[in-house]
Scaffold this motif. Structure first.
Motif, PDB file in Angstrom:
ATOM      1  N   ALA A 154      -1.801   6.530   1.835  1.00  0.00           N
ATOM      2  CA  ALA A 154      -2.147   5.221   2.386  1.00  0.00           C
ATOM      3  C   ALA A 154      -3.071   5.380   3.595  1.00  0.00           C
ATOM      4  CB  ALA A 154      -0.885   4.474   2.796  1.00  0.00           C
ATOM      5  N   THR A 155      -3.970   4.417   3.777  1.00  0.00           N
ATOM      6  CA  THR A 155      -4.864   4.425   4.931  1.00  0.00           C
ATOM      7  C   THR A 155      -4.834   3.067   5.613  1.00  0.00           C
ATOM      8  OG1 THR A 155      -6.808   3.629   3.720  1.00  0.00           O
ATOM      9  CG2 THR A 155      -6.408   6.019   3.710  1.00  0.00           C
ATOM     10  N   LYS A 165      -9.749  -3.704  10.535  1.00  0.00           N
ATOM     11  CA  LYS A 165      -8.998  -2.539  11.025  1.00  0.00           C
ATOM     12  C   LYS A 165      -8.705  -2.654  12.524  1.00  0.00           C
ATOM     13  CE  LYS A 165      -9.126   2.539  10.984  1.00  0.00           C
ATOM     14  NZ  LYS A 165      -9.896   3.710  10.494  1.00  0.00           N
ATOM     15  N   HIS A 175       0.800   4.115  -2.863  1.00  0.00           N
ATOM     16  CA  HIS A 175       0.076   5.347  -2.555  1.00  0.00           C
ATOM     17  C   HIS A 175       0.886   6.362  -1.772  1.00  0.00           C
ATOM     18  CE1 HIS A 175      -3.570   3.365  -3.978  1.00  0.00           C
ATOM     19  NE2 HIS A 175      -3.292   2.344  -3.195  1.00  0.00           N
ATOM     20  N   VAL A 184      -7.599  -4.195   4.238  1.00  0.00           N
ATOM     21  CA  VAL A 184      -8.135  -4.946   3.095  1.00  0.00           C
ATOM     22  C   VAL A 184      -7.038  -5.782   2.443  1.00  0.00           C
ATOM     23  CG1 VAL A 184      -9.085  -4.710   0.758  1.00  0.00           C
ATOM     24  CG2 VAL A 184     -10.029  -3.348   2.635  1.00  0.00           C
ATOM     25  N   ALA A 185      -5.866  -5.179   2.236  1.00  0.00           N
ATOM     26  CA  ALA A 185      -4.767  -5.894   1.596  1.00  0.00           C
ATOM     27  C   ALA A 185      -4.278  -7.063   2.445  1.00  0.00           C
ATOM     28  CB  ALA A 185      -3.613  -4.937   1.321  1.00  0.00           C
ATOM     29  N   VAL A 212       0.831  -1.207   0.000  1.00  0.00           N
ATOM     30  CA  VAL A 212       0.000   0.000   0.000  1.00  0.00           C
ATOM     31  C   VAL A 212       0.868   1.259   0.000  1.00  0.00           C
ATOM     32  CG1 VAL A 212      -1.661   1.346   1.357  1.00  0.00           C
ATOM     33  CG2 VAL A 212      -1.974  -1.130   1.090  1.00  0.00           C
ATOM     34  N   ASP A 240      -7.425   1.466   6.435  1.00  0.00           N
ATOM     35  CA  ASP A 240      -8.453   0.656   5.772  1.00  0.00           C
ATOM     36  C   ASP A 240      -7.862  -0.079   4.572  1.00  0.00           C
ATOM     37  OD1 ASP A 240     -10.632   1.283   7.459  1.00  0.00           O
ATOM     38  OD2 ASP A 240     -10.935   3.189   6.429  1.00  0.00           O
ATOM     39  N   GLN A 241      -7.044   0.605   3.786  1.00  0.00           N
ATOM     40  CA  GLN A 241      -6.403  -0.052   2.641  1.00  0.00           C
ATOM     41  C   GLN A 241      -5.484  -1.178   3.100  1.00  0.00           C
ATOM     42  OE1 GLN A 241      -4.544   3.500   1.113  1.00  0.00           O
ATOM     43  NE2 GLN A 241      -5.989   3.684  -0.590  1.00  0.00           N
TER      44      GLN A 241
END
Length: 205
Positions: free
Chosen positions: A36-37, A49, A31, A43-44, A27, A39-40
């Motif tokens: 980057a977050t 979270k 990004h 998910v990855a 991520v 949340d990302q």
């Protein structure tokens, strides 16, 4: 559980940390830190979270952990430059090691580049404490080779910068390289041959 904090992390905990760090590397390399977050990353990693926050305090701690892990790997090719080796072969070997890293660790290269482009807010202490003395030491080695006539005389500092620029380009600008070379399967070999020729011509006395 008594003394639970002192116990070695379980295999599941170790696995989840690796999952999180690997996902975060992907991520962050895509990004950047600001884009980057959590949340990302969640998910990855295939985790929730809250699960991410069980292992790390937040995005910055994950990012700093990755940078700390990266620094030793990043410096190692320069560390192995041998003062007692053949000067030209040592330089060409360093070029090859940096090019191999661009091929094998592109996400790490982009993570490092992104941090530097932001002004190294989290890596600055490493640059001062780790990179600066190593850089000075190896510049002195290269300068001594030049003084002996084993290499053509150039500024060792800018020589190292040129090696970084010409090798890391293949990772940091991979999307552009792939478009321009149209997924040339010989890209790495072609780059290695070109760079060896270029630096040989530059440095041969």
């Amino acid at each position: 559980m008594p003394d639970g904090a002192d116990k070695k992390p379980s295999r599941i905990q170790q696995r989840n940390r690796r999952l999180i760090l690997d996902a975060a590397l992907d991520v962050f390399s895509k990004h950047g830190y600001r884009g980057a977050t959590l949340d990302q990353i969640a998910v990855a990693a295939g985790l929730s979270k809250p699960n991410i926050l069980y292992y790390f305090d937040g995005k910055e701690e994950i990012h700093v952990t990755l940078l700390n892990q990266l620094m030793e790997t990043w410096l190692d090719p320069l560390v192995t430059l041998d003062p007692d080796g053949d000067p030209l072969q040592e330089i060409l070997g360093y070029v090859q090691r940096k090019l191999d890293m661009a091929r094998d660790l592109p996400r790490e290269s982009r993570l490092f580049a992104g941090e530097i482009l932001q002004g190294a807010p989290r890596m600055a202490p490493h640059l001062v404490a780790d990179l600066q003395p190593l850089f000075d030491e190896k510049c002195a080695v290269i300068g001594a080779w030049m003084d002996k006539g084993a290499l053509a005389t150039v500024d060792p500092r800018h020589l190292i910068f040129s090696i970084w620029a010409t090798t890391q380009h293949y990772a940091d600008f991979d999307a552009q390289v792939q478009v321009l070379l149209r997924d040339d399967p010989e890209c790495h070999g072609g780059a290695a041959k070109y760079l060896a020729t270029m630096f040989t011509k530059l440095l041969s006395p």
